[in-house]
Design an enzyme around this catalytic site. Structure first.
Site, PDB file in Angstrom:
ATOM      1  N   GLY A 240     -52.119 -31.297  -8.719  1.00  0.00           N
ATOM      2  CA  GLY A 240     -52.471 -32.410  -7.429  1.00  0.00           C
ATOM      3  C   GLY A 240     -53.170 -34.013  -7.819  1.00  0.00           C
ATOM      4  N   PRO A 275     -50.769 -29.058 -13.770  1.00  0.00           N
ATOM      5  CG  PRO A 275     -51.516 -30.008 -15.631  1.00  0.00           C
ATOM      6  CD  PRO A 275     -51.297 -28.686 -14.875  1.00  0.00           C
ATOM      7  N   GLY A 276     -48.432 -32.647 -13.399  1.00  0.00           N
ATOM      8  CA  GLY A 276     -47.787 -33.028 -13.385  1.00  0.00           C
ATOM      9  C   GLY A 276     -48.100 -34.515 -13.452  1.00  0.00           C
ATOM     10  CB  CYS A 343     -25.808 -51.894  -0.254  1.00  0.00           C
ATOM     11  SG  CYS A 343     -24.972 -52.644  -0.957  1.00  0.00           S
ATOM     12  CE1 TYR A 372     -43.396 -35.150  -9.014  1.00  0.00           C
ATOM     13  CE2 TYR A 372     -45.057 -36.338  -9.487  1.00  0.00           C
ATOM     14  CZ  TYR A 372     -44.557 -34.803  -8.840  1.00  0.00           C
ATOM     15  OH  TYR A 372     -45.792 -33.520  -9.066  1.00  0.00           O
TER      16      TYR A 372
HETATM   17  N1  LLP Z   1     -47.365 -27.390  -8.198  1.00  0.00           N
HETATM   18  C1  LLP Z   1     -46.967 -27.310  -6.830  1.00  0.00           C
HETATM   19  C2  LLP Z   1     -46.738 -25.888  -6.556  1.00  0.00           C
HETATM   20  C3  LLP Z   1     -46.218 -28.742  -6.691  1.00  0.00           C
HETATM   21  O1  LLP Z   1     -45.403 -28.874  -5.529  1.00  0.00           O
HETATM   22  C4  LLP Z   1     -46.316 -29.378  -7.753  1.00  0.00           C
HETATM   23  C5  LLP Z   1     -45.964 -31.224  -6.731  1.00  0.00           C
HETATM   24  C6  LLP Z   1     -47.611 -29.501  -8.155  1.00  0.00           C
HETATM   25  C7  LLP Z   1     -47.912 -28.803  -9.194  1.00  0.00           C
HETATM   26  C8  LLP Z   1     -48.015 -30.833  -9.205  1.00  0.00           C
HETATM   27  O2  LLP Z   1     -47.965 -31.724  -8.593  1.00  0.00           O
HETATM   28  P1  LLP Z   1     -48.858 -33.174  -9.730  1.00  0.00           P
HETATM   29  O3  LLP Z   1     -50.256 -32.819 -10.815  1.00  0.00           O
HETATM   30  O4  LLP Z   1     -48.131 -33.893 -10.345  1.00  0.00           O
HETATM   31  O5  LLP Z   1     -49.175 -33.795  -8.119  1.00  0.00           O
HETATM   32  N2  LLP Z   1     -42.466 -37.185  -5.237  1.00  0.00           N
HETATM   33  C9  LLP Z   1     -43.497 -37.299  -5.175  1.00  0.00           C
HETATM   34  C10 LLP Z   1     -45.097 -36.020  -5.080  1.00  0.00           C
HETATM   35  C11 LLP Z   1     -44.315 -35.064  -5.168  1.00  0.00           C
HETATM   36  C12 LLP Z   1     -45.254 -33.203  -5.466  1.00  0.00           C
HETATM   37  C13 LLP Z   1     -44.549 -32.439  -5.264  1.00  0.00           C
HETATM   38  N3  LLP Z   1     -45.113 -30.887  -5.949  1.00  0.00           N
HETATM   39  C14 LLP Z   1     -44.293 -38.544  -5.423  1.00  0.00           C
HETATM   40  O6  LLP Z   1     -43.630 -39.060  -6.839  1.00  0.00           O
HETATM   41  O7  LLP Z   1     -45.735 -39.063  -5.595  1.00  0.00           O
END
Ligand code: LLP
Length: 415
Positions: A240, A275-276, A343, A372
């Site tokens: 997050g 983390p993503g 389109c 993403y």
């Molecule tokens: N853990 C869980 C259980 C999650 O659902 C997620 C993201 C993460 C970790 C990783 O979160 P991050 O560190 O990346 O914030 N498509 C959207 C974001 C969707 C996030 C979904 N879950 C965008 O492009 O902003």
């Protein structure tokens, strides 16, 4: 911090001109900087070096196996949400003992696959799922380790589509019920082993306080569980942490680290992080070519060969991605919409943006597209998916081929 910069008038990915890459592989193309990826991982890891922790990179943000492998080589585990992500992670060399499995809708075959793989733990999101995992583990004569994903009812203060920790969201189990489920599992579900508590409240958080609020609630749960004789070894904080797309003041991992470490002092757990975005977001760009420019009656349009099928974020969340010319020119800036060939009026990368005077044939870099981006791309309008490239120093490698027309109809047949 990333390694995409101008050298004189040309835009570089590390030590290689983006223009050169585009010339060789065509456009649209995703370009990732490996040095940025490893730096981001190291920054996060260092933020927690003083405490036991495990980073489980969230595969969904960017699931190319070369990206996964880059982190795995640094010691990373993975956070998966499907059998497909598990397959990718294993192909990329992930250690099963560093895999956590999240998601509200795990299928039975996926649970079986994960149990046979011997993953670290399931992050369970409903009472029914808990019973299903117990049943399958019994059938396979295995023990399944789990954490309940608790829904702490905390506002992540982010876009509503990516906020997950509120009561109204589909994620996790509310505190009181979560505790009951742990106790029920301890007494009745003999193929399960509770080892952790999990909490993920949303994505693109630019403030630390929601994390701390969630943590305070999670700590109370851990204390209650321990009183009930349930051993909690892991506290999974989810992912997050946000990044800077435009002018957001996203906290550095070290700041997040300080807050989490101080809040978890004496808790005697191994912290898990998923983390993503913070790992990959600013480590990737989408390179597009301008096909046409046109002056509408009300607006200027810059039409590119990339579209919402390549990068859906602006269409989905109205999100901002900076746009830079791959070769700077000195003409007068214009205000324009940057749009793709699809389109739909929702097919745009920028609206009313002040931009250099792009003309047909020019290349642009759509920034912060590493998270993403490709992972949410599609074949809408029968557009083959873009090629992906990894840059390391002054070299680059294609890490996923551009799709062909033949790929588009793979598996289809006439009736
Ligand atoms: N853990 C869980 C259980 C999650 O659902 C997620 C993201 C993460 C970790 C990783 O979160 P991050 O560190 O990346 O914030 N498509 C959207 C974001 C969707 C996030 C979904 N879950 C965008 O492009 O902003």
């Amino acid at each position: 911090m990333h390694f995409f910069t101008y050298k004189k008038n040309k835009f570089y990915a590390e030590d290689i001109a983006v223009e050169k890459i585009a010339k060789e592989v065509g456009t649209p193309c995703y370009v990732y900087s490996q040095k940025t990826l490893t730096r981001h991982y190291a920054a996060f890891d260092e933020a927690f070096e003083s405490v036991p922790h495990l980073i489980c990179y969230s595969v969904k943000a960017n699931s190319n196996i070369a990206v996964l492998n880059t982190f795995i080589k640094q010691g990373s585990g993975v956070d998966i949400v499907s059998g497909g992500e598990l397959f990718r992670a294993l192909k990329a060399g992930a250690n099963p003992k560093k895999i956590v499995y999240s998601g509200v809708g795990k299928r039975e075959d996926e649970i079986e696959y994960a149990l046979k793989t011997g993953i670290l733990m399931f992050n369970v999101e409903s009472p029914e799922e808990l019973r299903t995992i117990n049943k399958i583990a019994g059938r396979l004569k295995k023990k399944a380790s789990f954490a309940v994903r608790v829904n702490p009812n905390v506002d992540a203060k982010t876009h509503p589509y990516i906020s997950t920790g509120l009561k109204k969201n589909k994620f996790g189990i509310a505190t009181e019920q979560a505790i009951k489920e742990y106790i029920f599992a301890k007494n009745n579900l003999k193929n399960l082993v509770p080892i952790g508590v999990d909490c993920h409240i949303g994505s693109q958080l630019t403030q630390i306080s929601p994390f701390v609020d969630a943590l305070k609630k999670t700590k109370n749960i851990i204390a209650t569980l321990r009183k009930e004789g349930i051993d909690v070894k892991y506290l999974d904080m989810g992912g997050g942490l946000g990044i800077t797309y435009k002018d957001e003041d996203a906290p550095h991992p070290s700041k997040y680290g300080k807050a989490v470490i101080s809040e978890t002092k004496g808790l005697d757990v191994t912290l898990i992080f998923e983390p993503g975005r913070v790992m990959v977001g600013n480590a990737g760009i989408l390179v597009a070519k301008v096909l046409y420019t046109k002056q509408g009656t009300e607006k200027n349009f810059i039409i590119t060969d990339a579209a919402m099928n390549d990068l859906a974020r602006p269409s989905l969340y109205d999100s901002y991605h900076a746009i830079k010319p791959v070769r700077k020119n000195s003409g007068k800036e214009i205000i324009a919409d940057v749009v793709g060939p699809i389109c739909e009026s929702g097919d745009f990368f920028a609206k009313d943006r002040e931009l250099p005077p792009f003309k047909s044939g020019d290349l642009m870099a759509i920034m912060s597209a590493g998270a993403y981006g490709f992972s949410m791309s599609s074949n809408y309008n029968s557009r083959p998916r873009a090629v992906e490239v990894m840059v390391t120093g002054n070299k680059f490698k294609i890490i996923r081929d551009r799709e062909s027309y033949k790929d588009l109809i793979k598996g289809e047949r006439l009736s």
